[in-house]
Motif scaffolding. Structure first.
Motif, PDB file in Angstrom:
ATOM      1  N   LEU A 116       4.721 -11.828  -9.153  1.00  0.00           N
ATOM      2  CA  LEU A 116       5.186 -12.682  -8.064  1.00  0.00           C
ATOM      3  C   LEU A 116       5.578 -14.017  -8.666  1.00  0.00           C
ATOM      4  CD1 LEU A 116       5.257 -13.139  -4.892  1.00  0.00           C
ATOM      5  CD2 LEU A 116       2.907 -13.953  -5.117  1.00  0.00           C
ATOM      6  N   ASP A 117       6.745 -14.537  -8.308  1.00  0.00           N
ATOM      7  CA  ASP A 117       7.209 -15.808  -8.866  1.00  0.00           C
ATOM      8  C   ASP A 117       6.794 -16.978  -7.967  1.00  0.00           C
ATOM      9  OD1 ASP A 117       8.323 -14.703 -11.074  1.00  0.00           O
ATOM     10  OD2 ASP A 117      10.380 -14.728 -10.351  1.00  0.00           O
ATOM     11  N   VAL A 118       6.212 -17.983  -8.590  1.00  0.00           N
ATOM     12  CA  VAL A 118       5.876 -19.234  -7.909  1.00  0.00           C
ATOM     13  C   VAL A 118       6.471 -20.368  -8.730  1.00  0.00           C
ATOM     14  CG1 VAL A 118       4.029 -20.770  -7.166  1.00  0.00           C
ATOM     15  CG2 VAL A 118       3.750 -18.292  -6.930  1.00  0.00           C
ATOM     16  N   GLU A 119       7.385 -21.089  -8.138  1.00  0.00           N
ATOM     17  CA  GLU A 119       8.060 -22.206  -8.819  1.00  0.00           C
ATOM     18  C   GLU A 119       8.672 -21.769 -10.154  1.00  0.00           C
ATOM     19  OE1 GLU A 119       5.436 -25.559  -9.109  1.00  0.00           O
ATOM     20  OE2 GLU A 119       5.119 -25.667  -6.946  1.00  0.00           O
ATOM     21  N   GLY A 120       9.230 -20.568 -10.146  1.00  0.00           N
ATOM     22  CA  GLY A 120       9.925 -20.076 -11.336  1.00  0.00           C
ATOM     23  C   GLY A 120       9.023 -19.539 -12.421  1.00  0.00           C
ATOM     24  N   LYS A 121       7.716 -19.459 -12.153  1.00  0.00           N
ATOM     25  CA  LYS A 121       6.778 -18.911 -13.131  1.00  0.00           C
ATOM     26  C   LYS A 121       6.070 -17.692 -12.545  1.00  0.00           C
ATOM     27  CE  LYS A 121       6.069 -23.090 -15.830  1.00  0.00           C
ATOM     28  NZ  LYS A 121       5.080 -23.977 -16.497  1.00  0.00           N
ATOM     29  N   THR A 122       5.653 -16.789 -13.419  1.00  0.00           N
ATOM     30  CA  THR A 122       5.120 -15.499 -12.988  1.00  0.00           C
ATOM     31  C   THR A 122       3.626 -15.553 -12.709  1.00  0.00           C
ATOM     32  OG1 THR A 122       6.799 -14.346 -14.303  1.00  0.00           O
ATOM     33  CG2 THR A 122       4.872 -13.074 -13.627  1.00  0.00           C
ATOM     34  N   CYS A 123       3.248 -15.039 -11.534  1.00  0.00           N
ATOM     35  CA  CYS A 123       1.856 -14.749 -11.213  1.00  0.00           C
ATOM     36  C   CYS A 123       1.659 -13.244 -11.360  1.00  0.00           C
ATOM     37  CB  CYS A 123       1.505 -15.184  -9.795  1.00  0.00           C
ATOM     38  SG  CYS A 123       1.515 -16.964  -9.526  1.00  0.00           S
ATOM     39  N   PHE A 124       0.591 -12.857 -12.040  1.00  0.00           N
ATOM     40  CA  PHE A 124       0.355 -11.450 -12.346  1.00  0.00           C
ATOM     41  C   PHE A 124      -0.677 -10.858 -11.396  1.00  0.00           C
ATOM     42  CE2 PHE A 124       1.927 -13.439 -16.165  1.00  0.00           C
ATOM     43  CZ  PHE A 124       2.803 -12.506 -16.697  1.00  0.00           C
ATOM     44  N   GLY A 125      -0.393  -9.620 -10.935  1.00  0.00           N
ATOM     45  CA  GLY A 125      -1.292  -8.982  -9.986  1.00  0.00           C
ATOM     46  C   GLY A 125      -1.489  -7.513 -10.266  1.00  0.00           C
ATOM     47  N   ARG A 126      -2.436  -6.944  -9.546  1.00  0.00           N
ATOM     48  CA  ARG A 126      -2.697  -5.506  -9.625  1.00  0.00           C
ATOM     49  C   ARG A 126      -2.883  -4.985  -8.205  1.00  0.00           C
ATOM     50  NH1 ARG A 126      -6.414  -3.557 -12.907  1.00  0.00           N
ATOM     51  NH2 ARG A 126      -7.769  -2.455 -11.459  1.00  0.00           N
ATOM     52  N   VAL A 127      -2.359  -3.784  -7.967  1.00  0.00           N
ATOM     53  CA  VAL A 127      -2.456  -3.132  -6.663  1.00  0.00           C
ATOM     54  C   VAL A 127      -3.039  -1.744  -6.890  1.00  0.00           C
ATOM     55  CG1 VAL A 127      -1.167  -2.178  -4.714  1.00  0.00           C
ATOM     56  CG2 VAL A 127      -0.509  -4.394  -5.685  1.00  0.00           C
ATOM     57  N   ARG A 128      -4.075  -1.409  -6.132  1.00  0.00           N
ATOM     58  CA  ARG A 128      -4.685  -0.087  -6.239  1.00  0.00           C
ATOM     59  C   ARG A 128      -4.589   0.618  -4.888  1.00  0.00           C
ATOM     60  NH1 ARG A 128     -10.410  -0.222  -8.900  1.00  0.00           N
ATOM     61  NH2 ARG A 128      -9.873   1.956  -9.352  1.00  0.00           N
ATOM     62  N   LEU A 129      -4.340   1.928  -4.957  1.00  0.00           N
ATOM     63  CA  LEU A 129      -4.046   2.707  -3.755  1.00  0.00           C
ATOM     64  C   LEU A 129      -5.137   3.732  -3.474  1.00  0.00           C
ATOM     65  CD1 LEU A 129      -0.268   3.449  -4.485  1.00  0.00           C
ATOM     66  CD2 LEU A 129      -1.245   1.491  -3.259  1.00  0.00           C
ATOM     67  N   PRO A 130      -5.666   3.753  -2.243  1.00  0.00           N
ATOM     68  CA  PRO A 130      -6.652   4.773  -1.881  1.00  0.00           C
ATOM     69  C   PRO A 130      -5.948   6.102  -1.604  1.00  0.00           C
ATOM     70  CG  PRO A 130      -6.142   3.445   0.023  1.00  0.00           C
ATOM     71  CD  PRO A 130      -5.345   2.863  -1.121  1.00  0.00           C
ATOM     72  N   VAL A 131      -6.721   7.138  -1.357  1.00  0.00           N
ATOM     73  CA  VAL A 131      -6.141   8.453  -1.075  1.00  0.00           C
ATOM     74  C   VAL A 131      -5.323   8.393   0.209  1.00  0.00           C
ATOM     75  CG1 VAL A 131      -6.656  10.861  -0.536  1.00  0.00           C
ATOM     76  CG2 VAL A 131      -7.981   9.658  -2.288  1.00  0.00           C
ATOM     77  N   LYS A 132      -5.865   7.775   1.239  1.00  0.00           N
ATOM     78  CA  LYS A 132      -5.160   7.639   2.517  1.00  0.00           C
ATOM     79  C   LYS A 132      -5.389   6.226   3.027  1.00  0.00           C
ATOM     80  CE  LYS A 132      -4.521   9.851   7.020  1.00  0.00           C
ATOM     81  NZ  LYS A 132      -4.994  10.926   7.943  1.00  0.00           N
ATOM     82  N   ALA A 133      -4.332   5.439   3.085  1.00  0.00           N
ATOM     83  CA  ALA A 133      -4.471   4.013   3.390  1.00  0.00           C
ATOM     84  C   ALA A 133      -4.521   3.747   4.891  1.00  0.00           C
ATOM     85  CB  ALA A 133      -3.322   3.235   2.767  1.00  0.00           C
ATOM     86  N   LYS A 134      -5.506   2.917   5.289  1.00  0.00           N
ATOM     87  CA  LYS A 134      -5.625   2.466   6.677  1.00  0.00           C
ATOM     88  C   LYS A 134      -5.106   1.044   6.849  1.00  0.00           C
ATOM     89  CE  LYS A 134     -10.007   5.000   7.049  1.00  0.00           C
ATOM     90  NZ  LYS A 134     -11.463   4.841   7.252  1.00  0.00           N
ATOM     91  N   GLY A 135      -5.083   0.310   5.742  1.00  0.00           N
ATOM     92  CA  GLY A 135      -4.670  -1.086   5.775  1.00  0.00           C
ATOM     93  C   GLY A 135      -4.613  -1.614   4.360  1.00  0.00           C
ATOM     94  N   ASN A 160     -13.182   2.528   1.439  1.00  0.00           N
ATOM     95  CA  ASN A 160     -13.035   2.433   2.895  1.00  0.00           C
ATOM     96  C   ASN A 160     -11.587   2.590   3.351  1.00  0.00           C
ATOM     97  OD1 ASN A 160     -15.691   1.620   4.419  1.00  0.00           O
ATOM     98  ND2 ASN A 160     -15.774   0.556   2.448  1.00  0.00           N
ATOM     99  N   GLY A 161     -10.707   3.005   2.439  1.00  0.00           N
ATOM    100  CA  GLY A 161      -9.344   3.336   2.821  1.00  0.00           C
ATOM    101  C   GLY A 161      -8.352   2.189   2.811  1.00  0.00           C
ATOM    102  N   PHE A 162      -8.630   1.133   2.055  1.00  0.00           N
ATOM    103  CA  PHE A 162      -7.722  -0.008   2.006  1.00  0.00           C
ATOM    104  C   PHE A 162      -7.005  -0.098   0.659  1.00  0.00           C
ATOM    105  CE2 PHE A 162     -10.597  -1.304   5.378  1.00  0.00           C
ATOM    106  CZ  PHE A 162      -9.743  -1.922   6.296  1.00  0.00           C
ATOM    107  N   VAL A 163      -5.710  -0.358   0.724  1.00  0.00           N
ATOM    108  CA  VAL A 163      -4.982  -0.788  -0.471  1.00  0.00           C
ATOM    109  C   VAL A 163      -5.565  -2.134  -0.884  1.00  0.00           C
ATOM    110  CG1 VAL A 163      -2.735  -1.581  -1.338  1.00  0.00           C
ATOM    111  CG2 VAL A 163      -2.857   0.373   0.225  1.00  0.00           C
ATOM    112  N   THR A 164      -5.780  -2.343  -2.171  1.00  0.00           N
ATOM    113  CA  THR A 164      -6.259  -3.645  -2.632  1.00  0.00           C
ATOM    114  C   THR A 164      -5.158  -4.365  -3.405  1.00  0.00           C
ATOM    115  OG1 THR A 164      -7.215  -2.727  -4.674  1.00  0.00           O
ATOM    116  CG2 THR A 164      -8.650  -2.880  -2.740  1.00  0.00           C
TER     117      THR A 164
END
Length: 333
Positions: A116-135, A160-164
């Protein structure tokens, strides 16, 4: 740096955070007396990290994943003591990131590495996916933490079924070390709004936000965003003359701050809250007095809840597993 080492050596409560995030008590006991300076700290935690990595090689996949996450956490501890953005810190952080990725590869759940870019610089992230997402749950890390440290938060919400969604914001972890993006209150306001919009654009799911300490303060700030459904905030930190932040914490934050003398917390007294907040407080919190929590709670919108623990201090460390489960259920109501 020396203030941090002194606190680690003599104050038992210093380690609560690390124990509940996965550091073994026996490991702390075995090395605590040897922590006298930066070199001993880095060498000791680095050696323990390598030990966990070596152990992981011969373990079944599920146990190996846990061992690699511990290795990542211990490498994180090695770099954490170094406040300056230098090559030594970068090398230890890279080892932490590499160990976390090996753990991710062993996990049956999918992990994506995002930016994600903030003021032209990169913020680094991670996203993890459950088997079946509720939110989707956005995890806001405390100011001196990183996304890799809070893997137990991810695990509880995934179960608990949430994408993080977890990012290193300005002044944190990979974002600070690799992009040089320092923290500032206005910059964090931008980051929070961009992060929520990014999550909304990638997932057609209800968005909730969870944070502890300074991360809880920014989580409460996020309740004013129209795309957020609910927020859970554990021990939100305040910037106030009446509240004394730990000296070692204030010292550390100055290295990663754009503005000296500031810990870049949101001005909650000027914030308009829009969505329900679950506010969690430990009555033994010496950093955030109960009266501050109660005044904040009175201002929160309809649908709010207050969850208190008589025997917990700041961050309610030893109730966090329960709190995350409670929050996950509350998010779905």
């Amino acid at each position: 740096m020396q203030k941090t080492i002194i606190a680690a050596k003599w104050i038992d409560g210093f380690w609560d955070r690390w124990i509940v995030h996965g550091v073994e008590k026996d490991d702390i006991s075995s090395i605590r007396s040897f922590l006298v300076d930066k070199e001993s700290w880095v060498e000791t935690w680095g050696a323990l990290a390598r030990s966990w990595a070596e152990r992981a090689v011969s373990l079944p996949a599920a146990e190996a994943e846990t061992a690699w996450r511990k290795a990542s956490l211990y490498y994180h501890l090695a770099q954490w003591i170094i406040p300056e953005r230098n090559e030594e810190k970068k090398e230890w952080l890279l080892k932490s990131l590499q160990a976390a990725r090996i753990a991710d590869e062993l996990s049956p759940l999918e992990t994506h590495y995002v930016q994600l870019d903030v003021e032209g610089k990169t913020c680094f992230g991670r996203v993890r996916l459950p088997v079946k997402a509720k939110g989707a749950v956005i995890i806001i890390n405390p100011l001196d933490s990183t996304k890799e440290e809070l893997f137990t938060y991810e695990d509880d919400f995934l179960q608990n079924g949430f994408v993080t969604v977890s990012f290193d914001g300005p002044g944190q972890g990979e974002t600070y070390v690799h992009s040089g993006l320092k923290g500032a209150a206005g910059r964090w306001e931008q980051f929070i709004h961009l992060l929520i919009d990014w999550t909304s654009s990638h997932f057609s799911l209800p968005i909730c936000v969870f944070g502890t300490s300074s991360g809880a303060s920014w989580a409460i700030y996020s309740s004013g965003h129209p795309k957020v459904r609910k927020v859970a905030a554990v021990s939100p930190a305040f910037e106030s003359k009446e509240i004394q932040l730990p000296a070692y914490f204030v010292e550390r934050v100055q290295f990663v701050s754009e503005e000296k003398g500031s810990v870049w917390l949101p001005q909650l007294e000027r914030t308009t809250f829009r969505h329900p907040v679950l506010l969690v407080h430990g009555k033994r919190d010496t950093m955030v007095p109960s009266e501050h929590i109660y005044r904040l709670y009175d201002r929160l919108p309809v649908g709010k809840q207050l969850l208190e623990f008589d025997d917990e201090g700041h961050c309610c460390n030893y109730k966090l597993h329960y709190i995350r489960g409670y929050a996950a259920s509350w998010f779905q109501e």
